[in-house]
Structures are given as C-alpha cells and as structure tokens.
Write an enzyme that holds these catalytic residues in place. Structure first.
Site, PDB file in Angstrom:
ATOM      1  N   LYS A   1      -0.379  -1.458  -6.316  1.00  0.00           N
ATOM      2  CA  LYS A   1      -0.681  -0.895  -7.640  1.00  0.00           C
ATOM      3  C   LYS A   1      -0.497  -1.919  -8.756  1.00  0.00           C
ATOM      4  O   LYS A   1      -1.365  -2.068  -9.613  1.00  0.00           O
ATOM      5  CB  LYS A   1       0.218   0.328  -7.866  1.00  0.00           C
ATOM      6  CG  LYS A   1      -0.068   1.083  -9.140  1.00  0.00           C
ATOM      7  CD  LYS A   1       0.676   2.394  -9.203  1.00  0.00           C
ATOM      8  CE  LYS A   1       2.172   2.248  -9.299  1.00  0.00           C
ATOM      9  NZ  LYS A   1       2.878   2.154  -8.007  1.00  0.00           N
TER      10      LYS A   1
ATOM     11  N   THR B   1      -0.354  -5.220  -8.428  1.00  0.00           N
ATOM     12  CA  THR B   1      -1.331  -6.280  -8.179  1.00  0.00           C
ATOM     13  C   THR B   1      -2.696  -5.893  -8.733  1.00  0.00           C
ATOM     14  O   THR B   1      -3.387  -6.698  -9.368  1.00  0.00           O
ATOM     15  CB  THR B   1      -1.431  -6.559  -6.668  1.00  0.00           C
ATOM     16  OG1 THR B   1      -0.139  -6.923  -6.172  1.00  0.00           O
ATOM     17  CG2 THR B   1      -2.419  -7.666  -6.369  1.00  0.00           C
TER      18      THR B   1
ATOM     19  N   ARG C   1       6.345  -2.697 -15.986  1.00  0.00           N
ATOM     20  CA  ARG C   1       7.797  -2.583 -15.904  1.00  0.00           C
ATOM     21  C   ARG C   1       8.416  -3.876 -15.386  1.00  0.00           C
ATOM     22  O   ARG C   1       7.778  -4.662 -14.700  1.00  0.00           O
ATOM     23  CB  ARG C   1       8.191  -1.437 -14.957  1.00  0.00           C
ATOM     24  CG  ARG C   1       7.869  -0.059 -15.482  1.00  0.00           C
ATOM     25  CD  ARG C   1       8.147   1.001 -14.440  1.00  0.00           C
ATOM     26  NE  ARG C   1       7.330   0.790 -13.247  1.00  0.00           N
ATOM     27  CZ  ARG C   1       7.614   1.269 -12.042  1.00  0.00           C
ATOM     28  NH1 ARG C   1       8.709   1.969 -11.859  1.00  0.00           N
ATOM     29  NH2 ARG C   1       6.810   1.038 -11.035  1.00  0.00           N
TER      30      ARG C   1
ATOM     31  N   LYS D   1      12.020  -3.451  -0.866  1.00  0.00           N
ATOM     32  CA  LYS D   1      10.724  -3.195  -1.485  1.00  0.00           C
ATOM     33  C   LYS D   1      10.079  -4.460  -2.047  1.00  0.00           C
ATOM     34  O   LYS D   1       8.878  -4.625  -2.023  1.00  0.00           O
ATOM     35  CB  LYS D   1      10.875  -2.152  -2.600  1.00  0.00           C
ATOM     36  CG  LYS D   1       9.553  -1.828  -3.312  1.00  0.00           C
ATOM     37  CD  LYS D   1       9.768  -0.796  -4.400  1.00  0.00           C
ATOM     38  CE  LYS D   1       8.479  -0.515  -5.159  1.00  0.00           C
ATOM     39  NZ  LYS D   1       8.044  -1.662  -5.980  1.00  0.00           N
TER      40      LYS D   1
ATOM     41  N   ALA E   1      10.417   5.520 -10.392  1.00  0.00           N
ATOM     42  CA  ALA E   1       9.680   6.775 -10.552  1.00  0.00           C
ATOM     43  C   ALA E   1      10.139   7.856  -9.585  1.00  0.00           C
ATOM     44  O   ALA E   1       9.823   9.024  -9.782  1.00  0.00           O
ATOM     45  CB  ALA E   1       8.188   6.525 -10.368  1.00  0.00           C
TER      46      ALA E   1
ATOM     47  N   PHE F   1       5.200   4.369  -8.063  1.00  0.00           N
ATOM     48  CA  PHE F   1       4.919   5.122  -6.840  1.00  0.00           C
ATOM     49  C   PHE F   1       3.614   5.916  -6.965  1.00  0.00           C
ATOM     50  O   PHE F   1       2.700   5.513  -7.673  1.00  0.00           O
ATOM     51  CB  PHE F   1       6.107   5.999  -6.457  1.00  0.00           C
ATOM     52  CG  PHE F   1       7.308   5.196  -6.039  1.00  0.00           C
ATOM     53  CD1 PHE F   1       7.205   4.229  -5.048  1.00  0.00           C
ATOM     54  CD2 PHE F   1       8.551   5.379  -6.625  1.00  0.00           C
ATOM     55  CE1 PHE F   1       8.301   3.467  -4.658  1.00  0.00           C
ATOM     56  CE2 PHE F   1       9.658   4.624  -6.240  1.00  0.00           C
ATOM     57  CZ  PHE F   1       9.538   3.677  -5.248  1.00  0.00           C
TER      58      PHE F   1
ATOM     59  N   PHE G   1      -8.849  -5.035   2.362  1.00  0.00           N
ATOM     60  CA  PHE G   1      -8.249  -5.874   3.397  1.00  0.00           C
ATOM     61  C   PHE G   1      -9.374  -6.400   4.304  1.00  0.00           C
ATOM     62  O   PHE G   1     -10.417  -5.743   4.469  1.00  0.00           O
ATOM     63  CB  PHE G   1      -7.246  -5.074   4.233  1.00  0.00           C
ATOM     64  CG  PHE G   1      -5.908  -4.865   3.569  1.00  0.00           C
ATOM     65  CD1 PHE G   1      -4.785  -5.539   4.013  1.00  0.00           C
ATOM     66  CD2 PHE G   1      -5.767  -3.996   2.491  1.00  0.00           C
ATOM     67  CE1 PHE G   1      -3.547  -5.356   3.410  1.00  0.00           C
ATOM     68  CE2 PHE G   1      -4.543  -3.797   1.885  1.00  0.00           C
ATOM     69  CZ  PHE G   1      -3.418  -4.483   2.347  1.00  0.00           C
TER      70      PHE G   1
ATOM     71  N   TRP H   1      -6.095  -9.623  -4.961  1.00  0.00           N
ATOM     72  CA  TRP H   1      -5.027 -10.366  -4.283  1.00  0.00           C
ATOM     73  C   TRP H   1      -5.547 -11.724  -3.838  1.00  0.00           C
ATOM     74  O   TRP H   1      -4.871 -12.750  -3.992  1.00  0.00           O
ATOM     75  CB  TRP H   1      -4.519  -9.565  -3.079  1.00  0.00           C
ATOM     76  CG  TRP H   1      -3.341 -10.202  -2.401  1.00  0.00           C
ATOM     77  CD1 TRP H   1      -2.019 -10.022  -2.692  1.00  0.00           C
ATOM     78  CD2 TRP H   1      -3.387 -11.157  -1.323  1.00  0.00           C
ATOM     79  NE1 TRP H   1      -1.235 -10.800  -1.862  1.00  0.00           N
ATOM     80  CE2 TRP H   1      -2.049 -11.503  -1.014  1.00  0.00           C
ATOM     81  CE3 TRP H   1      -4.419 -11.742  -0.595  1.00  0.00           C
ATOM     82  CZ2 TRP H   1      -1.720 -12.411  -0.008  1.00  0.00           C
ATOM     83  CZ3 TRP H   1      -4.093 -12.653   0.417  1.00  0.00           C
ATOM     84  CH2 TRP H   1      -2.759 -12.976   0.700  1.00  0.00           C
TER      85      TRP H   1
END
Length: 556
Positions: free
Chosen positions: A71, A73, A94, A105, A273, A301, A381, A409
């Site tokens: 998210k 990224t 954030r 994480k 979150a 999230f 991907f 990415w």
C-alpha cells in the site's frame, strides 16, 4: 536481488531545501534536520491556511496477508506517476514505528524503486517525533504517580488508573507489570501496563490536533484516572499539560522528505490502524492539500481498519472529504484468501482467485457505501498470468471501478503512470459524495454494531457484563457522542485472524471499551487484539547491524 536499503543508498537525493522550494517554501519556512529532512514552521502553516485545497486521494487495501500488498509502495509510486503526468502531487504518509522495524512487519518507507528517502533514518529515529511522544506520555504517568505519592489531593483511586506508560518497541513482557515495589519512598504498589507508543493516546492527539492550541486542549482532556467517587481525573488536573506541550512543540510540526524521484513527502505521525486510528497527522494532510494539486495519503492495513477510521474519525473531525479512493490488491494475496498456501502462490489458479476475490469485493462495497469513487490497482508480480489479471480487471469493471496495474516497485514513477491516469480519469469524471457511515450522536453500542455489521459483515456483536457497564458509565460521563475507534485484527474482516476471504454472520466479540477523550473517540477492543505487540521467534533485529563504515545493514 538488490535490497530496498541498497536502492535507497544509491539514490541521488536533492537537498531538502530544494524539494521545499518546489512547493514555494523558502529557507525561512523550514527547520532543517540535517541535509535531507526538515520540518515546516508554524508560521508558514498558518500563512497557507486560507489557500485553496487540491484533491484528496486515499490509498487503502484488502486485508493484509503474508503474500504482501504494497500500500505505501503504491502510494509513493502513484504520487511520482502523477508528477510525471504534469500534476503537482504531494504525499502525506505515516512515520514508521521502531517495533515492527526490529520485529516482523518492516518499515514504512515503501520498497524497490518506489521509496521515500532517507530510508534508514526514516525507519529509525527520524526527527525524534516518536521519542517526544513517548517522553510526553511517560512524563504524564510519572506526574500521576508522584501526585499519589505526595498525598493524593485528588483522591485518585489507585485501582482505577487508565493512563498506561508506553515505549516504541514490541515488548510483550511489559503488557502487565507491578510497580512501586521496594521502600515507602518508591511509591504505591499497584498494577500498571505498557502500550506501544503508536497505540498511545498522545500519538492519537498529536495526529488529530489541528494546531498547537488544539493540541493543548486535547492534552488537557486526557482521562488519566478516576477518583474514589468515580469522577474523571484529567492530565490538566495533575498539572501535566504545560510540560507535555514543551516536549511536543516541535513534534507537532510536519516533516518533509522526498521520494527517489524527488516528489515531496510529508511524513508525520504513526498510529497503527489495528489498535489505533491508523492515519498520518491532520496537519500533514491539510498541508499537502494546500501545497499540491493532489494530496495522496494512506491509511493503515485493510479498508476495514485504516480507511474506516479515516472516513469516520479523521475526516469528520478535520473537515476533510476524499475525492477518490485507491484499493490496493495483489493476485497472490487474493489467491491466499482463496486457500492457496504461500508456497504455491506463484502458480496460476483461477479457481482460488475467484474464491478469494470476495475479500476485495467487500472492500469495494464498503468504500462505495461512503459515496467515494473507487479505483482498484493490482500491485503486479512476475508470477501473475494474463488470465488472472484479466479476471480481476473484468471483476472491477463489472462493479463500476476503474482499474489499473501498478509496477512501481520495479519501475518507480514510470510504473505508476497507468494508475495515475486512472486516478485522474476518476477525479475528472466521477464526483465524490462522501458521507460518514454513522452519526456520532448515536449510542455507543449502535455505532459499534453499525461498523461490525456494515463494514465487517458481522451477524451479531457480543459484550461482556463489564463492557456493558463501562459503556453505560462512559455515556453518563458525556462521552456517548464520540466516534468509535475499533481495535481489531488486521488479517480478517472478522475478529478472528483465521477467517479469510469474506466471512459473514459471525459474532464480533467486544472485550473492553475505554475513552480517549483528548483524541476524541471511544476505543472498542475486540477479539484477542493487543495494544503492546510482541517480537516473533526470529526478530528482524537479528539481521540488523552496522558495518565498519558506520552504515546500517540488514534493514530491509
């Protein structure tokens, strides 16, 4: 494969004063924290308060899985893509917590060629905001215990102290502790607790405060304990507010850094979150709206957590209204929701995709229920097949959602051009009719059940007898008309992390409620969610080190 930190280290960063100058800020409008970080001054923030707002785009996602979604990224890549299309996009993100960086994480700087930099500094101490918040919270706790020790003039009930100490690290052993052991001079023996800094009310207050005076008012309202008659005792009552303000006076100023492609990024505040309200600061979001044509922000999230709180807490409180919402998904994560083991996600499996895409479907329905136009983006991907991609694209088209592939990415802003164009098309052709899910004036239980049934898909909500009594007490104390901040697992729409896909008709279990009066909401703890996480069996900290040149290694 080159790591995120290696990509970030090879990047050519502009001096942050040059990035600020792109937005019209002079050297007098910023406060430097080294060469590549700065804060925006109070004077400048006041000077732009009457400036017209740009468009506001929220980025959210399906429920997170071990397969990853990306998210942040995607948010970064979208902003870079918009700038390549000639728009002035400004990010509002954030700050990362140290706990996940050393736990499991990871950080919050994005990844690959879609990052904000300096990545290592952002993920560690940054500009000291989290340390200031931790210190302010724990100063308040120290003043509270000192008041009790010095005679307890306010008749504080030591069995009913609600302020918890905090630290910015996952440390399960501090969840429940005993303090005051030793001699009489060491204070009263009592049970105490720690939460992670991002779950503290001081973090929520800093992120929701509109300016420095609003910060003072919110800190003053913080409920820290109850007296022997059951009346609230606030931070103001124990004379903590002035000193807390002194510690937070710089932390409340938004931080400015840049992406790998020099797009401005306001990175400020960091509530989780799943156990907090999950949004960056109101001040940073409002500044991004004034400084750019389009402000891109994200909420933590899945859309059932961060986006719901953004739309039902942050937006009404700050007078914000999103113009569009991007929902990030991956084919791998959708197949995981369809029952495919992580080891097999690289294989084409349309049946599992059809089964798991119901998770995305629910998030689309939820965002649309707020009247906000939706764009779905697949974080691509190499293992995705054309058949799988076309299935998701048609699925979204059938639900009147714009669709785009994101390759940020691997390709940075160039990989975000398709998504950026889809966002522009939505902004130009679909009008947002944003409306919150519920009226805050509704009773507390009605609001909890509205979220549980409408957003999660629950069939019922259960409350223990103690929770029922707490709700009744909070209502009598005048907190019944505050919005609800649900603390729930991020891994499922339900409160059971094992229920993937789109569970329906389940019972949501509320095990505790309490007021964050300064932040301005009532927290409802559900299931087994913890406000102080623990470290995994093999923490990421094991792989982090510093080489002979003083360079950090192993940080993603």
């Amino acid at each position: 494969m080159i790591s995120d930190i290696e990509i970030a280290r090879k990047a050519h960063m502009l001096p942050i004063s040059e990035v600020a100058a792109k937005l019209g800020l002079t050297d007098d409008d910023i406060e430097l924290y080294g060469k590549y970080k700065c804060k925006i001054t109070e004077e400048y923030l006041r000077s732009i308060s009457d400036k017209e707002n740009g468009k506001l785009v929220l980025v959210t996602a399906i429920n997170p899985t071990p397969a990853g979604e990306g998210k942040t990224t995607t948010s970064i890549g979208l902003a870079m893509g918009l700038n390549k299309l000639g728009k002035r996009a400004v990010l509002a993100l954030r700050e990362p917590s140290l706990g996940p960086c050393f736990g499991v994480k990871g950080g919050a700087a994005g990844g690959g060629y879609s990052q904000v930099v300096p990545m290592d500094e952002l993920n560690l101490h940054f500009t000291g905001d989290f340390h200031a918040i931790t210190s302010a919270n724990n100063l308040c706790a120290a003043l509270l215990d000192n008041h009790i020790h010095q005679g307890n003039e306010l008749r504080i009930d030591t069995r009913n102290i609600v302020l918890k100490r905090c630290e910015d690290m996952n440390d399960r052993i501090l969840r429940n502790i005993v303090v005051g052991l030793g001699a009489k001079s060491d204070g009263f023996v009592r049970e105490d607790h720690f939460v992670i800094t991002v779950a503290s009310e001081v973090m929520a207050i800093l992120c929701l405060a509109s300016d420095i005076e609003d910060l003072r008012k919110r800190l003053s309202r913080m409920v820290v304990a109850y007296d022997l008659d059951g009346n609230v005792v606030t931070a103001d009552d124990i004379h903590a507010v002035g000193a807390m303000m002194a510690l937070l006076k710089d932390a409340i100023k938004p931080n400015l850094i840049q992406t790998l492609e020099h797009t401005p990024a306001l990175v400020h505040g960091g509530p989780f979150a799943n156990i907090a309200h999950g949004c960056n600061s109101v001040r940073a979001t409002k500044a991004a709206l004034k400084l750019g044509d389009i402000a891109i922000t994200e909420a933590g999230f899945g859309a059932d957590l961060g986006a719901e709180k953004f739309l039902d807490i942050k937006c009404p409180m700050a007078g914000l209204a999103p113009d569009a919402c991007v929902i990030v998904a991956t084919i791998r994560a959708l197949k995981y929701n369809g029952g495919v083991p992580k080891s097999d996600l690289g294989e084409e499996n349309l049946d599992a995709l059809k089964k798991g895409i119901v998770n995305l479907e629910k998030h689309i329905e939820n965002i649309k229920s707020y009247g906000v136009p939706v764009i779905v983006t697949l974080n691509a991907f190499d293992s995705d097949t054309d058949a799988e991609t076309e299935f998701v694209k048609k699925f979204c088209s059938d639900r009147d959602c714009d669709f785009a592939l994101s390759r940020v990415w691997a390709q940075g802003g160039d990989g975000g051009l398709e998504l950026a164009q889809a966002v522009l098309d939505t902004l130009e052709n679909k009008k947002s009719e944003f409306r919150p899910l519920y009226d805050p004036a509704l009773p507390i239980k009605d609001k909890i059940e509205k979220i549980a049934r409408s957003i999660y898909g629950a069939g019922a909500v259960s409350y223990s007898d103690s929770v029922e009594k707490k709700i009744e007490t909070l209502t009598k104390q005048g907190y019944g008309d505050l919005p609800i901040c649900m603390a729930k697992t991020q891994y499922s729409l339900s409160d059971d992390p094992a229920l993937l896909g789109r569970p329906e008709g389940f019972t949501l279990n509320v095990r505790d409620v309490y007021v964050s009066a300064g932040a301005g909401f009532v927290v409802a703890l559900t299931g087994s969610i913890m406000t102080m996480p623990g470290l995994p069996k093999k923490p990421a900290a094991y792989d982090i080190d510093v080489d002979e040149n003083g360079q950090i290694t192993g940080l993603f």
